[in-house]
Design a protein around this motif. Structure first.
Motif, PDB file in Angstrom:
ATOM      1  N   GLU A   5      49.894   7.187  84.694  1.00 22.69           N
ATOM      2  CA  GLU A   5      49.756   5.742  84.497  1.00 22.69           C
ATOM      3  C   GLU A   5      48.373   5.393  83.944  1.00 22.69           C
ATOM      4  O   GLU A   5      48.238   4.542  83.067  1.00 22.69           O
ATOM      5  N   ARG A   6      47.339   6.039  84.455  1.00 19.56           N
ATOM      6  CA  ARG A   6      45.983   5.794  83.951  1.00 19.56           C
ATOM      7  C   ARG A   6      45.869   6.191  82.484  1.00 19.56           C
ATOM      8  O   ARG A   6      45.186   5.523  81.697  1.00 19.56           O
ATOM      9  N   ASP A  21      49.905   8.775  89.199  1.00 21.04           N
ATOM     10  CA  ASP A  21      48.841   7.829  88.881  1.00 21.04           C
ATOM     11  C   ASP A  21      48.017   8.271  87.681  1.00 21.04           C
ATOM     12  O   ASP A  21      47.539   7.435  86.905  1.00 21.04           O
ATOM     13  N   LYS A  74      48.402   6.240  80.261  1.00 17.96           N
ATOM     14  CA  LYS A  74      49.140   5.236  79.483  1.00 17.96           C
ATOM     15  C   LYS A  74      48.348   3.940  79.341  1.00 17.96           C
ATOM     16  O   LYS A  74      48.380   3.289  78.295  1.00 17.96           O
ATOM     17  N   ASN A  75      47.629   3.553  80.415  1.00 16.25           N
ATOM     18  CA  ASN A  75      46.897   2.289  80.421  1.00 16.25           C
ATOM     19  C   ASN A  75      45.557   2.356  79.707  1.00 16.25           C
ATOM     20  O   ASN A  75      44.845   1.357  79.617  1.00 16.25           O
ATOM     21  N   GLY A  76      45.187   3.555  79.228  1.00 14.95           N
ATOM     22  CA  GLY A  76      43.913   3.681  78.529  1.00 14.95           C
ATOM     23  C   GLY A  76      42.710   3.719  79.441  1.00 14.95           C
ATOM     24  O   GLY A  76      41.588   3.433  79.008  1.00 14.95           O
ATOM     25  N   GLU A  77      42.906   4.094  80.730  1.00 16.86           N
ATOM     26  CA  GLU A  77      41.794   4.126  81.680  1.00 16.86           C
ATOM     27  C   GLU A  77      40.997   5.420  81.610  1.00 16.86           C
ATOM     28  O   GLU A  77      39.914   5.522  82.176  1.00 16.86           O
ATOM     29  N   SER A 119      45.634   0.228  93.927  1.00 14.44           N
ATOM     30  CA  SER A 119      44.910   0.898  92.844  1.00 14.44           C
ATOM     31  C   SER A 119      45.551   2.250  92.590  1.00 14.44           C
ATOM     32  O   SER A 119      46.312   2.767  93.411  1.00 14.44           O
ATOM     33  N   LYS A 156      52.012   3.075  96.135  1.00 12.18           N
ATOM     34  CA  LYS A 156      50.718   2.803  95.522  1.00 12.18           C
ATOM     35  C   LYS A 156      49.631   2.896  96.582  1.00 12.18           C
ATOM     36  O   LYS A 156      49.869   2.691  97.770  1.00 12.18           O
TER      37      LYS A 156
END
Length: 762
Positions: free
Chosen positions: A301-302, A298, A304-307, A191, A116
């Protein structure tokens, strides 16, 4: 031992997806279980119940039956992202022919061991007076590094760790001693990486025309009514297709839905991303091969996380794991790069339709020169057709001239520049306007041959000529194979006859650049081809420099003519336009028309009028004539007649069965064996067509087998045969039959791949 057994992937997020586990299928599940389904299985010594995915079914028990465990149950399909990805992998395996493992690796981003992104700061634990006291003590003891750090801590409660070790030159040991003394605390935060490095970008206000508004309105009305559809947006170059995309993405974001925007090449990322970033800021990201493993992971992941609301990238961006996809946009949908050349050989267009079906999403295909497949489906009512026939700037399409290179040669001009192109370039340079020169070739030269005996320098591993590349003044030039990478020094004499008359057929971008500088001393040039865009930021660097008017002329291969928007470009010159017409490919006319139309469309996109010049040896060919007229409908009507006459896509479907072997004889035998099986089962006559009869397919046609157009690459022999049929499902049936036959085993050096509706013939 009888019964049904299932191969199951337990940890689908692991990068080693080639190690499935086998389980016994209980009688109660044997009738319902299918490849791709999610199941619960006991796993490990503790028999913990975990989720797994079925990637294969069979009647052979591969392990000790006494130790075989049973599947416990089928997991009801939910809204889990991974469930949809597995379903999609199953669909790809069935419709394009590959193993389930290959399909899984295509749709699932492997979770490699990625660190990370960590941010560390030093946080002050003591009051300012106490820090000043320690500072005085450090001065007395001449602890210089500690003194510098304490001085900063007296003024700041937190300091970036990297700034302390870098700018202040304080060692980690010194920091650790202060941490042990309770003076500071090291705080770490992690992050996700964001590969979009833009700072503030000024948003240009977009006002849609009535035609653009109508398109957006109809797409959204269908979506809101629960009837998402597939749309083809046929808009001339500069008509504002991107503005429609941006508005639709924004509307989907307002509805809590994510969007995927596909572009055909990484070279287009910079300008496309810039325009979306101006509207969406950090809610937009990219996915392409230039990203590091950490950056790719990343972005998933962003997503999936709705970012993020929108992802932009080439074909692979289609598999971004968004939970609620509302819109998939495929820009320049006609481009061949949307078809995978590695197994599974899926097409992004058809795969996007399946993803949209799984998510209840809309699909918009956009192009100034739609593929015949897309336009044919729009003509037959399968897709909804929208058209934009006016340029957004209000300007007109460029004036296009065709130059006959045969006449130039008769008049004594042996240059790669026609007299008219020289005049137009001189005019633009004197006016301070920009030009683009497009050459459909890469490298410094096409091939090296002896003018005395005709010998051509070829790769010892591949059935292709070697290409000459300059060595930047550092000695001899090199001969390189663009297939396998083999290289050797350029010979001074012919290895066959000893003649000194051996040199390259120079028609590459580098030679064009050299000739241009010879004609116009002081001209500022940029070159953009496969050789100048190898580094991560090379696309952005070249395009940004040209956009900032740091060059008068941009010279390049196909990547410069696709989707770029430079308002100061008023001239486009197309060199040797008909090279692609001579390819042994039934799509040659279509590809040439698309390339030429896209190329001339780069001119006159701003307020200044544009002009384009097409240099060709075949000025009367309908692909060249229609491109000069910017008349897609006229080209389509000519080309579709040809496709109907010979039964090529989109009128019929086509399956290429490709055989690869380390042994020429073994590969030929396998090709003949598989084609003979098709002939036998489907009653194909000596003329290559199926006969009427029970279980036969009368419209089925078989071509081949034979050696591929390039018979050997990297010491692998290549063979192919083709099947044509109006029913895609019937070709899938034949593919299934051949896959089953190959399970009987073939030589270890042999491999078979299936390519449905191939974009490039083998």
């Amino acid at each position: 031992m009888g019964g049904l057994y299932a191969d199951i992937i337990v940890d689908i997020s692991h990068e080693k997806l080639d190690k499935p586990f086998q389980y016994r299928v209980p009688e109660g599940l044997s009738e319902r279980l299918e490849t791709g389904m999610c199941v619960t299985v006991p796993f490990g010594n503790g028999n913990k119940l975990v989720k797994g995915y079925v990637i294969g079914l069979g009647n052979v028990c591969k392990f000790d039956p006494g130790r075989m465990k049973d599947i416990r149950g089928i997991v009801k399909s939910g809204v889990d992202i991974e469930d949809k990805m597995i379903t999609l992998a199953g669909w790809i395996r069935k419709n394009y022919g590959s193993t389930m493992i290959q399909a899984l690796k295509t749709v699932l981003p492997a979770k490699k061991s990625v660190k990370k992104l960590e941010h560390r700061t030093l946080q002050r634990l003591l009051g300012r007076e106490e820090i000043l006291s320690l500072l005085g003590e450090s001065r007395r003891r001449k602890q210089v590094a500690k003194e510098r750090l304490l001085k900063e801590l007296a003024e700041n409660e937190t300091i970036p760790y990297e700034w302390v070790t870098g700018r202040l030159g304080v060692s980690a040991q010194t920091i650790k001693s202060l941490e042990s003394a309770g003076v500071v605390r090291v705080v770490s935060t992690s992050s996700l990486r964001n590969p979009v490095g833009f700072r503030e970008v000024q948003e240009q206000p977009i006002k849609l025309s009535s035609a653009q508004q109508g398109i957006v309105r109809e797409v959204l009305e269908d979506f809101d009514a629960g009837n998402p559809d597939v749309y083809l947006l046929h808009g001339i170059t500069g008509s504002g297709k991107t503005e429609v995309y941006i508005q639709l993405v924004e509307e989907m974001a307002d509805r809590g839905r994510q969007s995927i925007v596909l572009i055909p090449e990484i070279a287009l990322t910079y300008q496309t991303l810039l325009r979306f970033y101006a509207r969406f800021g950090s809610r937009v990201s990219v996915m392409n091969s230039t990203l590091s493993s950490g950056e790719k992971y990343d972005q998933c992941e962003r997503a999936k996380n709705g970012e993020i609301d929108v992802i932009i990238g080439p074909r692979s961006a289609l598999f971004t794991p968004f939970p609620k996809i509302g819109m998939i946009i495929i820009d320049e949908e006609h481009e061949g790069s949307y078809k995978s050349e590695a197994s599974p050989k899926y097409h992004a267009r058809e795969t996007a339709l399946e993803i949209a079906r799984l998510h209840g999403a809309s699909v918009l295909l956009g192009s100034a020169t739609p593929s015949l497949e897309a336009y044919y489906r729009a003509e037959t009512g399968e897709y909804k057709l929208f058209t934009l026939k006016e340029r957004l700037t209000g300007g007109s399409l460029p004036r296009v001239s065709i130059v006959d290179l045969r006449q130039e040669l008769r008049e004594g001009n042996r240059s790669i520049f026609s007299e008219k192109l020289k005049e137009l370039l001189a005019d633009r340079i004197s006016r301070g306007q920009q030009s683009m020169l497009f050459l459909n070739r890469r490298g410094y030269a096409g091939f090296v041959s002896c003018r005395s005996c005709g010998h051509v320098m070829k790769c010892p591993h591949c059935d292709v000529s070697l290409s000459e590349h300059g060595n930047g003044g550092r000695g001899k030039s090199m001969l390189i194979c663009h297939y396998c990478g083999y290289s050797e020094e350029s010979p001074a004499v012919c290895p066959h006859c000893g003649s000194r008359y051996i040199n390259g057929f120079r028609a590459g971008t580098q030679q064009v650049e050299e000739k241009l500088k010879e004609m116009f001393p002081g001209v500022r040039t940029l070159r953009m081809d496969a050789d100048t865009t190898r580094t991560k930021d090379s696309y952005e660097r070249i395009l940004s420099a040209f956009s900032n008017k740091e060059a008068d002329v941009l010279i390049g291969t196909q990547m410069i003519v696709k989707g770029h928007d430079f308002p100061n470009v008023t001239l486009v010159g197309v060199l040797a336009a008909d090279l692609s017409l001579n390819a042994g490919d039934y799509r040659a006319g279509e590809k040439t028309f698309q390339l030429l139309t896209q190329a001339v469309g780069r001119a006159g996109r701003g307020e200044l009028p544009g002009e384009a010049l097409i240099q060709t040896y075949q000025p009367e060919h309908y692909a060249v004539v229609c491109a000069a007229e910017q008349n897609y409908e006229k080209f389509y009507n000519e080309e579709i007649i040809y496709r109907e006459m010979v039964g090529y896509p989109p009128v019929s479907h086509m399956l290429a069965v490709q055989i690869f072997s380390r042994s020429e004889e073994s590969g030929r035998r396998l090709a003949e064996k598989l084609s003979a099986s098709v002939r036998s089962v489907y009653g194909i006559t000596a003329g290559g067509r199926g006969e009427e009869g029970s279980g036969q397919i009368p419209e089925l046609q078989l071509i081949g087998p034979g050696a591929a157009s390039i018979g050997k690459i990297n010491d692998i022999f290549r063979f192919v045969f083709y099947l044509k049929c109006t029913g895609y499902d019937k070709l899938v049936r034949i593919k299934d039959m051949l896959e089953e036959e190959m399970q009987g085993g073939q030589a270890s050096g042999d491999m078979v791949q299936f390519d449905f509706d191939p974009v490039n013939t083998l």
